[in-house]
Design a protein around this motif. Sequence first.
Motif, mmCIF file in Angstrom:
data_model
loop_
_atom_site.group_PDB
_atom_site.id
_atom_site.type_symbol
_atom_site.label_atom_id
_atom_site.label_comp_id
_atom_site.label_asym_id
_atom_site.label_seq_id
_atom_site.Cartn_x
_atom_site.Cartn_y
_atom_site.Cartn_z
ATOM 1 N N ILE A 89 0.835 -1.203 0.000
ATOM 2 C CA ILE A 89 0.000 0.000 0.000
ATOM 3 C C ILE A 89 0.866 1.246 0.000
ATOM 4 O O ILE A 89 0.629 2.195 -0.765
ATOM 5 N N SER A 90 1.870 1.260 0.849
ATOM 6 C CA SER A 90 2.768 2.413 0.929
ATOM 7 C C SER A 90 3.471 2.679 -0.394
ATOM 8 O O SER A 90 3.569 3.827 -0.850
ATOM 9 N N GLU A 91 3.935 1.622 -1.049
ATOM 10 C CA GLU A 91 4.622 1.776 -2.330
ATOM 11 C C GLU A 91 3.669 2.300 -3.410
ATOM 12 O O GLU A 91 4.033 3.168 -4.212
ATOM 13 N N HIS A 92 2.455 1.782 -3.446
ATOM 14 C CA HIS A 92 1.474 2.259 -4.430
ATOM 15 C C HIS A 92 1.159 3.742 -4.216
ATOM 16 O O HIS A 92 1.065 4.513 -5.176
ATOM 17 N N LEU A 93 0.988 4.152 -2.975
ATOM 18 C CA LEU A 93 0.674 5.547 -2.683
ATOM 19 C C LEU A 93 1.826 6.465 -3.074
ATOM 20 O O LEU A 93 1.602 7.540 -3.652
ATOM 21 N N CYS A 94 3.035 6.051 -2.790
ATOM 22 C CA CYS A 94 4.196 6.857 -3.173
ATOM 23 C C CYS A 94 4.272 7.005 -4.686
ATOM 24 O O CYS A 94 4.563 8.086 -5.216
ATOM 25 N N HIS A 95 3.986 5.940 -5.394
ATOM 26 C CA HIS A 95 4.019 5.947 -6.855
ATOM 27 C C HIS A 95 2.979 6.915 -7.412
ATOM 28 O O HIS A 95 3.270 7.714 -8.308
#
Length: 334
Positions: A89-95
Amino acid sequence: MHEGSLELALTWDGKRIVAAKVASQRPQVASLLRGLPAAAVSDRVRQLFGICRQAQSAAAALCVRSARGERLTPGALDELALPVALETISEHLCHLLIAWPTLLADPSRPPRVADCGDWRRRLRAAADRRSAAAIAADLLDWLGEAELPSPGDESPPGASAQLLPVLPATEWERMALVEDFALRPTLAGEVAETGALARQVGDAAITRLLAAGRRLAARLLARRLELRWLAAALAEPPRLSALLDACPASAGVGVARVETARGTLLHRLELAGDGIAEYLIVAPTEWNFHPQGAFVREISGCPAASPEAARFAAERVALSLDPCVPCSCRLVDA
């Protein structure tokens, strides 16, 4: 440890990108794990990887347990899956909130650094199912209102790679023995794209975007769909077990699969006594930036009226495939 990089060389004839090459300078981390005690591998992997650290550590732990012949209970899988889901989730949001707005450089839609930071702090602080479920409810509400980036106008890709299906660990043991599989993975001899798009390809809206040749938009939508699935799954932890699994391939050999933000991650190890004799890691970047893979196929033939347009087109495709290391573009005259 230096994370390495990708160099994307674009052959440009003044009108279009006629060819592309990928040169990888990524270090072979798996070689550093050989000779270690099996009990130390998961912690060592956690130290070596800055990106997808939870996924890498989970894959290592699953590999060791499988190689030892330990039974992987639903509870054990849930315990490993929760931090992987929070990390994804964190990686998707950063992207979506930082990487794409930064590349597009639209003053009306600047990077949402503060919003992303707030989410990432909450995700890191989630210590149990209850706190994760609270985040899930807020995330679902936010997704219903959030305006996420669009890649803008895009030319249909000249060619595309097949989408990598989500296969259980048992399906990977035979393929992992193919020579150079860790560096240049293929599925039945063919290159493949992994990531959110491959996992969400069954969605009707994704199907329509792909049919229209809008692969960049399809990848962005797939991330949004996956965020919604992950948020819902945080409230029902057993659903998260779909993110990972492992199997004992033979005595002393373990294979693990973990679904990360960037795609399928594979680990395979062989034990000698209680030490590591062989170790193999196949990261999603090896699939998507294979020398004949998704990036090369998609950017080759792309119209570009200027050097700046060629670089921007390549940067958009590369970002949509989300390499786990920095990448640079250089032009080569045709």
